[in-house]
Scaffold this active site. Structure first.
Site, PDB file in Angstrom:
ATOM      1  N   ASP A 187      53.365  38.298  65.293  1.00 52.88           N
ATOM      2  CA  ASP A 187      51.986  38.351  65.791  1.00 52.88           C
ATOM      3  C   ASP A 187      51.108  37.255  65.182  1.00 52.88           C
ATOM      4  OD1 ASP A 187      52.303  40.497  67.521  1.00 52.88           O
ATOM      5  OD2 ASP A 187      51.837  41.992  65.981  1.00 52.88           O
ATOM      6  N   HIS A 241      59.323  40.577  67.107  1.00 53.76           N
ATOM      7  CA  HIS A 241      59.564  41.686  68.021  1.00 53.76           C
ATOM      8  C   HIS A 241      59.472  41.226  69.469  1.00 53.76           C
ATOM      9  CE1 HIS A 241      55.211  41.678  67.165  1.00 53.76           C
ATOM     10  NE2 HIS A 241      55.042  42.218  68.362  1.00 53.76           N
ATOM     11  N   HIS A 260      58.416  37.132  69.131  1.00 48.04           N
ATOM     12  CA  HIS A 260      57.275  36.558  68.419  1.00 48.04           C
ATOM     13  C   HIS A 260      56.944  37.359  67.171  1.00 48.04           C
ATOM     14  CE1 HIS A 260      55.477  39.728  70.883  1.00 48.04           C
ATOM     15  NE2 HIS A 260      54.421  39.721  70.084  1.00 48.04           N
ATOM     16  N   ARG A 315      47.104  48.409  69.350  1.00 48.06           N
ATOM     17  CA  ARG A 315      47.534  47.714  68.135  1.00 48.06           C
ATOM     18  C   ARG A 315      46.359  47.408  67.216  1.00 48.06           C
ATOM     19  NH1 ARG A 315      49.603  41.720  68.706  1.00 48.06           N
ATOM     20  NH2 ARG A 315      47.439  41.260  68.144  1.00 48.06           N
TER      21      ARG A 315
END
Length: 310
Positions: A106, A260, A104, A276
């Site tokens: 983000d 990622h 995906h 994150r």
């Protein structure tokens, strides 16, 4: 691996290339909100070139320090458009709640796709738990000319209800079910160009990943075939780099040039937690100049001011 130095203030940071298309390790930098402009510029340049960059030994960083550093690179978003229970500054990527073992980019289900993400390791399993990144720029560049032309004319709809074969209640773990319910608590759907012109570098990149609901204007079977055709190009091993985490590591990736995948190769007794912070980015623009369009949901509270490039 290749190594070169980039001047940064009174020191020189070292950029160690990890692959031909993606990935570099940055040595000689202590991350925080007090970095000088030259160091920040060198980090920006390394990120633009290598798409994902890694820093070892950043044990001093706290959430506040990570956030202060993020502010030097751009404008942080709120942690997530729907997952708001975790805090005000960062999103916990916690294996007790979810495992991001799907390819995906983000938060592509909103119109203002984040420009970059900054991830800090807080707790790691005793084995496994690495992360792999793929260059969507390299994937586009490697396409034969007819496939480039095809991709440039396509648009795809992305949604935060991204796994239509699974049901929330099928998940046996209470924490995982609660996280998934919160993730899907407000519905977002956005139509993006399949090929985006990168807002900073001008490079062309494939904009796909697991949040894709459908390719617009074709049948369901054709949509699946087209998605698989281009998604498989992105995840070719030649377009990837894999990072084995240690405590104190920080990764920064260009969210507009990568996908990622968190490798789920550790068992339930092991705990993996990373923090994150994402940076706001502008609405994607296709090769034809057409921008992404919102189908459902308002992400204004997530990325206020995000229509400006971060």
């Amino acid at each position: 691996m290749s190594l070169h130095e980039a001047p940064a203030g009174d020191t020189a940071i070292q950029v160690v290339r990890l692959g031909a298309h993606i990935g570099a390790r940055i040595d000689g930098v202590r991350l925080g909100g007090d970095l000088d402009r030259a160091t920040v510029a060198a980090i920006r340049a390394a990120l633009a070139e290598h798409k994902v960059i890694f820093f070892r030994g950043q044990h001093h960083l706290t959430e506040d320090g990570q956030y202060a550093f993020a502010e030097l690179l751009g404008t942080p978003t709120t942690p997530h458009p729907t997952v708001t229970s975790a805090g005000a500054k960062s999103l916990a990527i916690d294996s007790h709640q979810t495992r991001s073992n799907v390819w995906h980019t983000d938060v592509t289900f909103v119109d203002r796709v984040p420009a970059a993400s900054i991830l800090r390791a807080e707790a790691l399993p005793s084995y496994g738990g690495s992360t792999t990144w793929a260059s969507t720029v390299a994937a586009y560049a490697a396409l034969p000319a007819p496939l480039r032309q095809l991709a440039e004319g396509l648009r795809a709809r992305h949604s935060n209800r991204y796994d239509y074969a699974a049901d929330i209640e099928d998940t046996p773990d209470d924490l995982a079910r609660a996280y998934r319910r919160e993730f899907e608590s407000s519905y977002f759907e956005t139509e993006h160009p399949v090929v985006e012109v990168h807002p900073q570098t001008g490079e062309k990149a494939l904009l796909l990943g697991c949040f894709v609901k459908e390719i617009v204007g074709v049948s369901t079977s054709e949509s699946r075939a087209l998605f698989r055709l281009f998604q498989d190009r992105i995840t070719r091993l030649e377009h990837t780099t894999r990072w084995d985490w240690s405590l104190g590591d920080v990764a920064i990736w260009d969210n507009r040039a990568t996908q990622h995948y968190a490798v789920d190769d550790y068992d339930g007794r092991e705990h993996r937690r990373l923090t994150r912070i994402t940076l706001a980015g502008p609405v994607p623009v296709g090769v034809d100049g057409a921008t992404s369009t919102v189908i459902a949901g308002d992400a204004g509270a997530y990325a206020t001011g995000g229509r400006r490039a971060a």
